[in-house]
Design a protein around this motif. Structure first.
Motif, PDB file in Angstrom:
ATOM      1  N   ARG A 111     -49.376  39.269 -12.885  1.00 54.41           N
ATOM      2  CA  ARG A 111     -50.013  38.075 -13.327  1.00 54.41           C
ATOM      3  C   ARG A 111     -49.991  38.157 -14.641  1.00 54.41           C
ATOM      4  NH1 ARG A 111     -53.306  34.885  -9.858  1.00 54.41           N
ATOM      5  NH2 ARG A 111     -53.398  33.547 -11.458  1.00 54.41           N
ATOM      6  N   GLN A 112     -50.107  39.125 -15.301  1.00 51.15           N
ATOM      7  CA  GLN A 112     -49.987  39.493 -16.757  1.00 51.15           C
ATOM      8  C   GLN A 112     -48.758  38.732 -17.383  1.00 51.15           C
ATOM      9  OE1 GLN A 112     -51.175  43.578 -17.175  1.00 51.15           O
ATOM     10  NE2 GLN A 112     -49.219  43.691 -18.415  1.00 51.15           N
ATOM     11  N   GLN A 113     -47.723  39.211 -16.642  1.00 54.33           N
ATOM     12  CA  GLN A 113     -46.397  38.953 -16.972  1.00 54.33           C
ATOM     13  C   GLN A 113     -46.024  37.450 -17.063  1.00 54.33           C
ATOM     14  OE1 GLN A 113     -44.022  41.498 -14.639  1.00 54.33           O
ATOM     15  NE2 GLN A 113     -43.888  43.042 -16.233  1.00 54.33           N
ATOM     16  N   SER A 114     -46.689  36.607 -15.907  1.00 50.71           N
ATOM     17  CA  SER A 114     -46.602  35.395 -15.740  1.00 50.71           C
ATOM     18  C   SER A 114     -47.442  34.399 -16.637  1.00 50.71           C
ATOM     19  CB  SER A 114     -46.580  34.876 -14.247  1.00 50.71           C
ATOM     20  OG  SER A 114     -47.799  35.268 -13.804  1.00 50.71           O
ATOM     21  N   GLU A 115     -48.851  35.090 -16.658  1.00 47.72           N
ATOM     22  CA  GLU A 115     -49.887  34.205 -17.240  1.00 47.72           C
ATOM     23  C   GLU A 115     -50.219  34.550 -18.662  1.00 47.72           C
ATOM     24  OE1 GLU A 115     -50.962  31.678 -15.555  1.00 47.72           O
ATOM     25  OE2 GLU A 115     -50.223  32.182 -13.529  1.00 47.72           O
ATOM     26  N   LEU A 116     -50.081  35.750 -19.075  1.00 43.29           N
ATOM     27  CA  LEU A 116     -50.742  36.138 -20.392  1.00 43.29           C
ATOM     28  C   LEU A 116     -49.629  36.307 -21.583  1.00 43.29           C
ATOM     29  CD1 LEU A 116     -53.164  39.002 -19.485  1.00 43.29           C
ATOM     30  CD2 LEU A 116     -53.447  36.662 -19.441  1.00 43.29           C
ATOM     31  N   GLY A 117     -48.356  36.331 -21.281  1.00 38.15           N
ATOM     32  CA  GLY A 117     -47.431  36.560 -22.119  1.00 38.15           C
ATOM     33  C   GLY A 117     -47.621  38.177 -22.685  1.00 38.15           C
ATOM     34  N   ALA A 118     -47.114  38.324 -23.928  1.00 41.74           N
ATOM     35  CA  ALA A 118     -47.057  39.624 -24.581  1.00 41.74           C
ATOM     36  C   ALA A 118     -48.557  40.233 -24.460  1.00 41.74           C
ATOM     37  CB  ALA A 118     -46.597  39.567 -25.984  1.00 41.74           C
ATOM     38  N   VAL A 119     -48.580  41.398 -24.058  1.00 42.37           N
ATOM     39  CA  VAL A 119     -50.058  41.980 -24.261  1.00 42.37           C
ATOM     40  C   VAL A 119     -50.189  42.663 -25.537  1.00 42.37           C
ATOM     41  CG1 VAL A 119     -51.692  43.756 -23.128  1.00 42.37           C
ATOM     42  CG2 VAL A 119     -50.217  42.224 -21.595  1.00 42.37           C
ATOM     43  N   ASN A 120     -51.286  42.272 -26.288  1.00 46.14           N
ATOM     44  CA  ASN A 120     -51.453  42.764 -27.474  1.00 46.14           C
ATOM     45  C   ASN A 120     -52.488  43.761 -27.677  1.00 46.14           C
ATOM     46  OD1 ASN A 120     -49.399  40.991 -28.756  1.00 46.14           O
ATOM     47  ND2 ASN A 120     -50.837  39.305 -28.579  1.00 46.14           N
ATOM     48  N   ARG A 121     -53.586  43.623 -26.780  1.00 43.06           N
ATOM     49  CA  ARG A 121     -54.503  44.719 -26.764  1.00 43.06           C
ATOM     50  C   ARG A 121     -55.050  45.004 -25.398  1.00 43.06           C
ATOM     51  NH1 ARG A 121     -55.404  40.025 -29.914  1.00 43.06           N
ATOM     52  NH2 ARG A 121     -55.371  40.153 -32.198  1.00 43.06           N
ATOM     53  N   ILE A 122     -55.381  46.182 -25.427  1.00 38.65           N
ATOM     54  CA  ILE A 122     -56.245  46.714 -24.206  1.00 38.65           C
ATOM     55  C   ILE A 122     -57.429  47.429 -24.580  1.00 38.65           C
ATOM     56  CG2 ILE A 122     -56.081  48.372 -22.528  1.00 38.65           C
ATOM     57  CD1 ILE A 122     -53.895  46.614 -21.822  1.00 38.65           C
ATOM     58  N   ASP A 153     -60.220  45.232 -19.909  1.00 36.35           N
ATOM     59  CA  ASP A 153     -59.860  43.950 -20.462  1.00 36.35           C
ATOM     60  C   ASP A 153     -58.202  43.994 -20.891  1.00 36.35           C
ATOM     61  OD1 ASP A 153     -62.154  43.147 -20.271  1.00 36.35           O
ATOM     62  OD2 ASP A 153     -62.830  43.304 -22.370  1.00 36.35           O
ATOM     63  N   ILE A 154     -57.364  43.133 -20.490  1.00 33.11           N
ATOM     64  CA  ILE A 154     -55.964  43.249 -20.932  1.00 33.11           C
ATOM     65  C   ILE A 154     -55.775  41.737 -21.666  1.00 33.11           C
ATOM     66  CG2 ILE A 154     -53.627  43.057 -20.176  1.00 33.11           C
ATOM     67  CD1 ILE A 154     -54.509  44.357 -17.373  1.00 33.11           C
ATOM     68  N   ILE A 155     -55.628  41.973 -22.908  1.00 32.10           N
ATOM     69  CA  ILE A 155     -55.563  40.612 -23.604  1.00 32.10           C
ATOM     70  C   ILE A 155     -54.116  39.997 -24.235  1.00 32.10           C
ATOM     71  CG2 ILE A 155     -56.565  39.390 -25.568  1.00 32.10           C
ATOM     72  CD1 ILE A 155     -58.782  41.607 -25.591  1.00 32.10           C
ATOM     73  N   GLY A 156     -53.775  38.998 -23.919  1.00 30.11           N
ATOM     74  CA  GLY A 156     -52.318  38.754 -23.996  1.00 30.11           C
ATOM     75  C   GLY A 156     -52.274  37.495 -25.152  1.00 30.11           C
ATOM     76  N   GLU A 157     -51.440  36.915 -25.213  1.00 34.61           N
ATOM     77  CA  GLU A 157     -51.003  35.701 -26.000  1.00 34.61           C
ATOM     78  C   GLU A 157     -51.665  34.450 -25.420  1.00 34.61           C
ATOM     79  OE1 GLU A 157     -46.803  35.714 -26.470  1.00 34.61           O
ATOM     80  OE2 GLU A 157     -46.901  36.642 -28.484  1.00 34.61           O
ATOM     81  N   ASN A 158     -51.771  34.340 -24.188  1.00 32.16           N
ATOM     82  CA  ASN A 158     -52.312  33.475 -23.496  1.00 32.16           C
ATOM     83  C   ASN A 158     -53.337  33.452 -22.556  1.00 32.16           C
ATOM     84  OD1 ASN A 158     -49.936  31.862 -24.505  1.00 32.16           O
ATOM     85  ND2 ASN A 158     -48.669  32.892 -22.830  1.00 32.16           N
ATOM     86  N   GLY A 159     -53.993  34.692 -22.780  1.00 31.76           N
ATOM     87  CA  GLY A 159     -55.333  34.674 -21.787  1.00 31.76           C
ATOM     88  C   GLY A 159     -55.863  36.222 -21.798  1.00 31.76           C
ATOM     89  N   LEU A 160     -56.469  36.346 -20.747  1.00 30.86           N
ATOM     90  CA  LEU A 160     -57.106  37.679 -20.415  1.00 30.86           C
ATOM     91  C   LEU A 160     -57.225  37.917 -19.341  1.00 30.86           C
ATOM     92  CD1 LEU A 160     -59.190  40.175 -21.483  1.00 30.86           C
ATOM     93  CD2 LEU A 160     -60.927  38.317 -21.472  1.00 30.86           C
ATOM     94  N   ILE A 161     -56.890  39.182 -18.598  1.00 27.93           N
ATOM     95  CA  ILE A 161     -57.547  39.766 -17.277  1.00 27.93           C
ATOM     96  C   ILE A 161     -58.460  40.864 -17.321  1.00 27.93           C
ATOM     97  CG2 ILE A 161     -56.341  40.863 -15.461  1.00 27.93           C
ATOM     98  CD1 ILE A 161     -54.079  39.394 -15.630  1.00 27.93           C
ATOM     99  N   ARG A 194     -58.844  34.692 -17.234  1.00 26.96           N
ATOM    100  CA  ARG A 194     -59.575  33.740 -18.317  1.00 26.96           C
ATOM    101  C   ARG A 194     -58.698  33.357 -19.289  1.00 26.96           C
ATOM    102  NH1 ARG A 194     -64.507  36.969 -20.427  1.00 26.96           N
ATOM    103  NH2 ARG A 194     -64.487  35.054 -21.914  1.00 26.96           N
ATOM    104  N   GLN A 195     -58.569  31.949 -19.574  1.00 26.64           N
ATOM    105  CA  GLN A 195     -57.626  31.424 -20.256  1.00 26.64           C
ATOM    106  C   GLN A 195     -58.329  30.309 -21.392  1.00 26.64           C
ATOM    107  OE1 GLN A 195     -54.506  30.682 -17.640  1.00 26.64           O
ATOM    108  NE2 GLN A 195     -53.077  31.719 -18.964  1.00 26.64           N
TER     109      GLN A 195
END
Length: 341
Positions: A136-147, A241-249, A276-277
């Motif tokens: 889901r992070q690959q399909s929804e978040l884009g690049a993961v910048n912060r953990i 918290d997995i924070i990407g360009e397009n949202g958060l898991i 969350r987006q």
């Protein structure tokens, strides 16, 4: 299905968790246990229905009845046992942390040279939810910048081995921060070098053991991770918290799931995570449930059996790389905080 015959070296609490997991896993049989004290080994064998008991781990390692060994001994002396397991031609699953990056690299290299499977025993890596989160992070978040991670467990028992620096030299760093750092390896999967690490440690004034700390790791790619851990917070907290360009898991039980991580038993609970987006408010958060029928420790044993049956290949190489990468980050954090490894 060919049954993998397991032996366990060690008879502590976590060895009991894995003994139960082996009994529940498909393709695995628990054949033997070794512990230094005869009465403890015998009691462990009786509790977990194990036919063979050894008080000398070398005898277990050399037994023709064993295909694979799970090593659950103190960190300080674990490399010797792991290397002996591999030299005897047995597949190896080992508790973590390792003594240092050099130690786990030597273990992984010997396993590869011998054509044997090697895996560290990090349970959450094998939970079906972990694979779904990554998808889901690959399909929804884009690049993961912060953990961001927090792992606290209330456990100030000074009689426990965790408070003996001669046996567990990194204390809560190796025991708990391992999971903070493994989250980086699993979910961020950085290919860049570490740019900077900062951190602090809290030591028990009576034993000198590390009982907690906090850290920040920045990579040359611009990715970063902040984390907290410890025995002394008076609460169990396992937030990710997995924070990407397009949202958060988000997960609030990323180490031991509330359903049946070995510290919990809530059969009606379903493992889940939140997506969350944008400017979504709590009523708009997406709750994703991941149904599981077995504890994550059982999935780990089954995956290890698969690793054995698959033979030498990319899956074994990946298991070794994850162990080495996690230990490397742990060593770098130790060095940054002045803790010798």
């Amino acid at each position: 299905m060919t049954q993998v015959q397991f032996g366990i070296i060690g008879s502590g609490m976590i060895a009991g968790v894995i003994a139960r997991a082996i009994h529940q896993a498909d393709g695995a049989t628990l054949k033997a246990v070794a512990s230094r004290r005869q009465e403890k080994a015998a009691a462990f064998a009786q509790e977990h229905h194990i036919p063979l008991v050894f008080t000398d781990w070398q005898q277990l390692v050399q037994s023709d009845d064993i295909d694979a060994v799970y090593v659950a001994t103190p960190t300080a002396g674990r490399e010797e046992i792991c290397m002996a397991v591999l030299e005897a031609g047995k597949h190896l699953i080992s508790e973590k942390p390792f003594l240092n990056q050099g130690s786990v690299t030597r273990i992984a290299a010997l396993a590869k040279a011998k054509g044997l499977a090697f895996m560290d025993a990090t349970h959450f890596s094998h939970h079906p939810r972990t694979a779904e989160v990554i998808r889901r992070q690959q399909s929804e978040l884009g690049a993961v910048n912060r953990i961001r991670t927090s792992f606290f467990f209330p456990f100030m028992d000074r009689e426990n081995i965790r408070f003996d620096p001669t046996k567990e030299p990194t204390g809560a760093v190796g025991d708990m921060a391992w999971y903070n750092l493994r989250a980086i390896v699993e979910y961020m999967q950085p290919n860049a070098e570490v740019h900077a690490i900062n951190g602090l440690l809290r030591h028990d004034p009576q034993t000198g053991a590390v009982v907690g700390g906090a850290g920040l790791i920045a990579f040359t790619s611009g990715q970063s991770s902040s984390f907290d851990f410890g025995y002394d917070a008076g609460v169990c907290q396992m937030d990710l918290d997995i924070i990407g360009e397009n949202g958060l898991i988000q997960l609030d039980d990323y180490v031991l799931d509330w359903k049946d991580g070995f510290a919990f038993d809530h059969p009606d609970q379903v493992a889940s995570f939140r997506l969350r987006q944008g400017m979504a408010s709590p009523t708009e958060f997406i709750q994703q449930r991941v149904t599981t029928d077995r504890p994550q420790a059982v999935h780990m044993i089954q995956n290890f059996c698969d690793l054995i049956s698959q033979g030498q290949g990319e899956h074994r190489a990946l298991a070794a790389r994850r162990a080495i990468h996690t230990q490397t980050l742990l060593d770098q954090f130790c060095q940054a905080t002045g803790l010798s490894v």
